[in-house]
Motif scaffolding. Structure first.
Motif, mmCIF file in Angstrom:
data_model
loop_
_atom_site.group_PDB
_atom_site.id
_atom_site.type_symbol
_atom_site.label_atom_id
_atom_site.label_comp_id
_atom_site.label_asym_id
_atom_site.label_seq_id
_atom_site.Cartn_x
_atom_site.Cartn_y
_atom_site.Cartn_z
ATOM 1 N N ALA A 1 9.305 3.734 -2.115
ATOM 2 C CA ALA A 1 9.156 2.949 -0.889
ATOM 3 C C ALA A 1 8.341 3.708 0.150
ATOM 4 O O ALA A 1 7.568 3.106 0.900
ATOM 5 C CB ALA A 1 10.530 2.594 -0.331
ATOM 6 N N ASP A 2 8.475 5.020 0.174
ATOM 7 C CA ASP A 2 7.702 5.812 1.132
ATOM 8 C C ASP A 2 6.207 5.736 0.848
ATOM 9 O O ASP A 2 5.395 5.662 1.772
ATOM 10 C CB ASP A 2 8.174 7.268 1.118
ATOM 11 N N GLU A 3 5.831 5.803 -0.426
ATOM 12 C CA GLU A 3 4.416 5.676 -0.790
ATOM 13 C C GLU A 3 3.884 4.306 -0.378
ATOM 14 O O GLU A 3 2.772 4.191 0.145
ATOM 15 C CB GLU A 3 4.225 5.867 -2.292
ATOM 16 N N LEU A 4 4.674 3.281 -0.612
ATOM 17 C CA LEU A 4 4.265 1.922 -0.270
ATOM 18 C C LEU A 4 4.108 1.759 1.244
ATOM 19 O O LEU A 4 3.099 1.228 1.720
ATOM 20 C CB LEU A 4 5.285 0.917 -0.807
ATOM 21 N N ARG A 5 5.081 2.227 2.009
ATOM 22 C CA ARG A 5 5.012 2.112 3.463
ATOM 23 C C ARG A 5 3.813 2.860 4.028
ATOM 24 O O ARG A 5 3.154 2.403 4.959
ATOM 25 C CB ARG A 5 6.287 2.652 4.094
ATOM 26 N N SER A 6 3.535 4.032 3.472
ATOM 27 C CA SER A 6 2.420 4.825 3.953
ATOM 28 C C SER A 6 1.097 4.087 3.761
ATOM 29 O O SER A 6 0.258 4.049 4.660
ATOM 30 C CB SER A 6 2.407 6.164 3.213
ATOM 31 N N ALA A 7 0.919 3.492 2.593
ATOM 32 C CA ALA A 7 -0.309 2.736 2.336
ATOM 33 C C ALA A 7 -0.347 1.457 3.174
ATOM 34 O O ALA A 7 -1.402 1.069 3.694
ATOM 35 C CB ALA A 7 -0.412 2.400 0.852
ATOM 36 N N GLN A 8 0.802 0.813 3.354
ATOM 37 C CA GLN A 8 0.838 -0.407 4.155
ATOM 38 C C GLN A 8 0.554 -0.127 5.625
ATOM 39 O O GLN A 8 -0.027 -0.964 6.318
ATOM 40 C CB GLN A 8 2.201 -1.085 4.028
ATOM 41 N N ALA A 9 0.970 1.041 6.116
ATOM 42 C CA ALA A 9 0.712 1.393 7.508
ATOM 43 C C ALA A 9 -0.779 1.442 7.794
ATOM 44 O O ALA A 9 -1.216 1.155 8.913
ATOM 45 C CB ALA A 9 1.359 2.736 7.844
ATOM 46 N N LEU A 10 -1.576 1.784 6.809
ATOM 47 C CA LEU A 10 -3.025 1.779 6.969
ATOM 48 C C LEU A 10 -3.609 0.407 6.665
ATOM 49 O O LEU A 10 -4.510 -0.073 7.349
ATOM 50 C CB LEU A 10 -3.653 2.830 6.043
ATOM 51 N N LEU A 11 -3.093 -0.245 5.663
ATOM 52 C CA LEU A 11 -3.672 -1.490 5.159
ATOM 53 C C LEU A 11 -3.426 -2.691 6.076
ATOM 54 O O LEU A 11 -4.357 -3.482 6.317
ATOM 55 C CB LEU A 11 -3.090 -1.767 3.763
ATOM 56 N N LEU A 12 -2.221 -2.866 6.577
ATOM 57 C CA LEU A 12 -1.889 -4.065 7.359
ATOM 58 C C LEU A 12 -2.733 -4.240 8.621
ATOM 59 O O LEU A 12 -3.222 -5.348 8.882
ATOM 60 C CB LEU A 12 -0.392 -4.083 7.686
ATOM 61 N N PRO A 13 -2.955 -3.212 9.427
ATOM 62 C CA PRO A 13 -3.799 -3.419 10.609
ATOM 63 C C PRO A 13 -5.252 -3.737 10.253
ATOM 64 O O PRO A 13 -5.899 -4.536 10.933
ATOM 65 C CB PRO A 13 -3.718 -2.094 11.359
ATOM 66 N N LEU A 14 -5.749 -3.133 9.187
ATOM 67 C CA LEU A 14 -7.146 -3.350 8.825
ATOM 68 C C LEU A 14 -7.354 -4.687 8.107
ATOM 69 O O LEU A 14 -8.357 -5.357 8.329
ATOM 70 C CB LEU A 14 -7.647 -2.196 7.951
ATOM 71 N N GLU A 15 -6.448 -5.066 7.244
ATOM 72 C CA GLU A 15 -6.597 -6.298 6.462
ATOM 73 C C GLU A 15 -6.194 -7.535 7.269
ATOM 74 O O GLU A 15 -6.887 -8.544 7.241
ATOM 75 C CB GLU A 15 -5.716 -6.238 5.206
ATOM 76 N N LEU A 16 -5.058 -7.448 7.966
ATOM 77 C CA LEU A 16 -4.525 -8.624 8.648
ATOM 78 C C LEU A 16 -4.693 -8.587 10.164
ATOM 79 O O LEU A 16 -4.311 -9.535 10.845
ATOM 80 C CB LEU A 16 -3.036 -8.790 8.314
ATOM 81 N N GLY A 17 -5.199 -7.482 10.685
ATOM 82 C CA GLY A 17 -5.410 -7.371 12.121
ATOM 83 C C GLY A 17 -4.130 -7.212 12.916
ATOM 84 O O GLY A 17 -4.080 -7.567 14.097
ATOM 85 N N LEU A 18 -3.075 -6.697 12.305
ATOM 86 C CA LEU A 18 -1.803 -6.516 13.009
ATOM 87 C C LEU A 18 -1.898 -5.342 13.970
ATOM 88 O O LEU A 18 -2.621 -4.376 13.733
ATOM 89 C CB LEU A 18 -0.670 -6.261 12.014
ATOM 90 N N SER A 19 -1.142 -5.416 15.047
ATOM 91 C CA SER A 19 -1.054 -4.287 15.977
ATOM 92 C C SER A 19 -0.115 -3.242 15.384
ATOM 93 O O SER A 19 0.559 -3.475 14.373
ATOM 94 C CB SER A 19 -0.526 -4.761 17.327
ATOM 95 N N LEU A 20 -0.050 -2.098 16.048
ATOM 96 C CA LEU A 20 0.841 -1.035 15.574
ATOM 97 C C LEU A 20 2.294 -1.477 15.639
ATOM 98 O O LEU A 20 3.079 -1.193 14.731
ATOM 99 C CB LEU A 20 0.611 0.231 16.400
ATOM 100 N N GLU A 21 2.662 -2.213 16.681
ATOM 101 C CA GLU A 21 4.035 -2.706 16.823
ATOM 102 C C GLU A 21 4.377 -3.700 15.712
ATOM 103 O O GLU A 21 5.458 -3.651 15.124
ATOM 104 C CB GLU A 21 4.242 -3.374 18.190
#
Length: 171
Positions: A24-44
Protein backbone atom coordinates in the motif's frame (compact mmCIF):
# COMPACT_ATOMS: atom_id res chain seq x y z
CA UNK A 1 -3.32 30.51 -6.13
CA UNK A 2 -1.46 27.24 -5.60
CA UNK A 3 1.55 26.46 -7.71
CA UNK A 4 1.12 23.76 -10.36
CA UNK A 5 2.19 20.19 -9.59
CA UNK A 6 5.61 19.22 -10.85
CA UNK A 7 7.03 15.84 -11.77
CA UNK A 8 5.80 15.35 -15.35
CA UNK A 9 9.12 13.69 -16.18
CA UNK A 10 8.28 10.84 -13.77
CA UNK A 11 4.69 10.37 -14.94
CA UNK A 12 5.28 7.18 -16.96
CA UNK A 13 7.30 5.67 -14.12
CA UNK A 14 4.46 6.44 -11.67
CA UNK A 15 1.87 4.84 -13.98
CA UNK A 16 3.96 1.69 -14.11
CA UNK A 17 4.50 1.76 -10.33
CA UNK A 18 0.73 1.88 -9.73
CA UNK A 19 0.29 -1.26 -11.83
CA UNK A 20 3.08 -3.28 -10.19
CA UNK A 21 2.88 -1.98 -6.59
CA UNK A 22 3.11 -4.79 -4.04
CA UNK A 23 2.42 -2.77 -0.90
CA UNK A 24 0.00 0.00 0.00
CA UNK A 25 2.89 2.36 0.67
CA UNK A 26 4.29 1.86 -2.84
CA UNK A 27 0.85 2.48 -4.30
CA UNK A 28 0.22 5.63 -2.24
CA UNK A 29 3.63 7.02 -3.14
CA UNK A 30 2.98 6.64 -6.86
CA UNK A 31 -0.58 7.94 -6.52
CA UNK A 32 0.65 11.04 -4.68
CA UNK A 33 2.51 11.98 -7.85
CA UNK A 34 0.02 10.64 -10.38
CA UNK A 35 -3.32 12.04 -9.13
CA UNK A 36 -2.44 15.76 -9.29
CA UNK A 37 -0.85 15.40 -12.72
CA UNK A 38 -3.43 13.08 -14.31
CA UNK A 39 -6.65 14.35 -12.73
CA UNK A 40 -5.64 17.86 -11.70
CA UNK A 41 -6.37 17.27 -8.01
CA UNK A 42 -5.02 19.66 -5.40
CA UNK A 43 -2.72 18.48 -2.64
CA UNK A 44 -5.64 18.44 -0.18
CA UNK A 45 -7.81 16.39 -2.55
CA UNK A 46 -4.93 13.98 -3.21
CA UNK A 47 -4.39 13.57 0.53
CA UNK A 48 -8.05 12.68 1.00
CA UNK A 49 -7.93 10.23 -1.92
CA UNK A 50 -4.90 8.31 -0.66
CA UNK A 51 -5.86 8.53 3.01
CA UNK A 52 -2.90 10.52 4.30
CA UNK A 53 -2.40 14.01 5.68
CA UNK A 54 -1.51 16.92 3.44
CA UNK A 55 2.05 17.01 4.80
CA UNK A 56 2.58 13.28 4.38
CA UNK A 57 1.23 13.45 0.83
CA UNK A 58 3.68 16.21 -0.03
CA UNK A 59 6.51 14.15 1.48
CA UNK A 60 5.44 11.08 -0.53
CA UNK A 61 5.50 13.15 -3.75
CA UNK A 62 8.92 14.66 -3.17
CA UNK A 63 10.47 11.37 -2.02
CA UNK A 64 9.07 9.59 -5.08
CA UNK A 65 10.68 12.18 -7.35
CA UNK A 66 13.99 11.95 -5.44
CA UNK A 67 14.03 8.16 -5.80
CA UNK A 68 13.18 8.41 -9.50
CA UNK A 69 16.13 10.75 -10.13
CA UNK A 70 18.48 8.70 -7.94
CA UNK A 71 19.00 11.40 -5.30
CA UNK A 72 17.47 9.12 -2.65
CA UNK A 73 17.78 5.39 -2.03
CA UNK A 74 14.73 3.15 -2.22
CA UNK A 75 13.22 2.29 1.17
CA UNK A 76 14.71 -0.76 2.82
CA UNK A 77 12.34 -3.66 3.43
CA UNK A 78 11.17 -3.90 7.02
CA UNK A 79 12.57 -6.57 9.28
CA UNK A 80 10.37 -9.59 9.70
CA UNK A 81 9.83 -9.01 13.41
CA UNK A 82 6.99 -8.09 15.69
CA UNK A 83 6.62 -4.48 16.85
CA UNK A 84 9.65 -3.41 18.87
CA UNK A 85 10.90 -6.99 19.06
CA UNK A 86 14.58 -7.69 19.58
CA UNK A 87 14.48 -11.20 18.12
CA UNK A 88 12.16 -13.35 16.04
CA UNK A 89 10.07 -15.98 17.82
CA UNK A 90 12.39 -18.78 16.65
CA UNK A 91 15.47 -16.93 17.90
CA UNK A 92 13.77 -16.30 21.24
CA UNK A 93 12.91 -19.98 21.56
CA UNK A 94 16.52 -21.05 20.97
CA UNK A 95 17.77 -18.41 23.38
CA UNK A 96 15.40 -19.54 26.13
CA UNK A 97 16.46 -23.15 25.63
CA UNK A 98 20.11 -22.14 26.04
CA UNK A 99 19.55 -20.04 29.16
CA UNK A 100 16.95 -22.21 30.92
CA UNK A 101 18.29 -25.56 29.70
CA UNK A 102 17.51 -27.57 32.85
CA UNK A 103 14.78 -25.45 34.35
CA UNK A 104 11.77 -27.16 32.84
CA UNK A 105 12.66 -30.68 33.98
CA UNK A 106 10.52 -30.79 37.10
CA UNK A 107 11.96 -27.89 39.05
CA UNK A 108 10.44 -24.51 39.67
CA UNK A 109 11.92 -21.71 37.61
CA UNK A 110 12.79 -18.55 39.50
CA UNK A 111 13.39 -15.88 36.88
CA UNK A 112 15.37 -13.10 38.64
CA UNK A 113 18.56 -15.20 39.06
CA UNK A 114 18.44 -16.06 35.34
CA UNK A 115 17.60 -12.51 34.22
CA UNK A 116 21.22 -11.29 34.05
CA UNK A 117 22.25 -14.35 32.04
CA UNK A 118 19.38 -13.74 29.61
CA UNK A 119 20.23 -10.03 29.29
CA UNK A 120 23.84 -10.92 28.43
CA UNK A 121 22.73 -13.39 25.76
CA UNK A 122 20.27 -10.88 24.25
CA UNK A 123 22.74 -8.00 24.36
CA UNK A 124 20.02 -5.48 25.23
CA UNK A 125 18.59 -4.26 28.54
CA UNK A 126 15.42 -6.15 29.46
CA UNK A 127 13.01 -5.50 32.30
CA UNK A 128 11.64 -8.40 34.31
CA UNK A 129 8.20 -7.80 32.80
CA UNK A 130 9.66 -8.18 29.29
CA UNK A 131 11.29 -11.46 30.33
CA UNK A 132 8.01 -12.74 31.83
CA UNK A 133 6.14 -11.79 28.63
CA UNK A 134 8.76 -13.63 26.57
CA UNK A 135 8.35 -16.71 28.75
CA UNK A 136 4.56 -16.51 28.39
CA UNK A 137 4.88 -16.30 24.58
CA UNK A 138 6.76 -19.58 24.61
CA UNK A 139 4.42 -21.51 26.88
CA UNK A 140 6.20 -21.10 30.21
CA UNK A 141 3.90 -20.42 33.11
CA UNK A 142 4.03 -19.99 36.83
CA UNK A 143 3.20 -23.39 38.29
CA UNK A 144 3.85 -22.93 42.02
CA UNK A 145 3.17 -19.65 43.82
CA UNK A 146 6.02 -18.14 45.75
CA UNK A 147 4.67 -18.47 49.33
CA UNK A 148 7.83 -18.04 51.39
CA UNK A 149 10.85 -15.81 51.28
CA UNK A 150 13.95 -17.69 50.05
CA UNK A 151 16.02 -16.48 53.02
CA UNK A 152 13.30 -17.27 55.57
CA UNK A 153 13.79 -19.92 58.24
CA UNK A 154 11.07 -22.58 58.08
CA UNK A 155 11.74 -23.85 61.66
CA UNK A 156 11.24 -20.39 63.16
CA UNK A 157 8.08 -19.95 61.10
CA UNK A 158 6.63 -23.28 62.29
CA UNK A 159 7.57 -22.49 65.88
CA UNK A 160 5.77 -19.15 65.66
CA UNK A 161 2.67 -20.82 64.24
CA UNK A 162 2.47 -23.30 67.14
CA UNK A 163 3.07 -20.79 69.89
CA UNK A 164 1.14 -17.81 68.64
CA UNK A 165 -1.20 -16.31 71.26
CA UNK A 166 -4.86 -17.20 71.16
CA UNK A 167 -5.99 -13.61 70.74
CA UNK A 168 -7.12 -14.44 67.23
CA UNK A 169 -9.75 -16.91 68.44
CA UNK A 170 -13.28 -15.55 68.45
CA UNK A 171 -14.70 -15.32 72.00
Amino acid sequence: MARPASGEEHLELARNAVRIAKTADELRSAQALLLPLELGLSLEQTAIAIGRSKGKTCTLRTNYCKRATGRMAAPVAKRNLRNRANRSLEEEKVLLQEVFDGAGVGGVLVVPPFADKLRQKMGVPLSLSAIYRMLARHGWRKIVPDTTHPKGDSLVREDWKKNSPGCWVKR
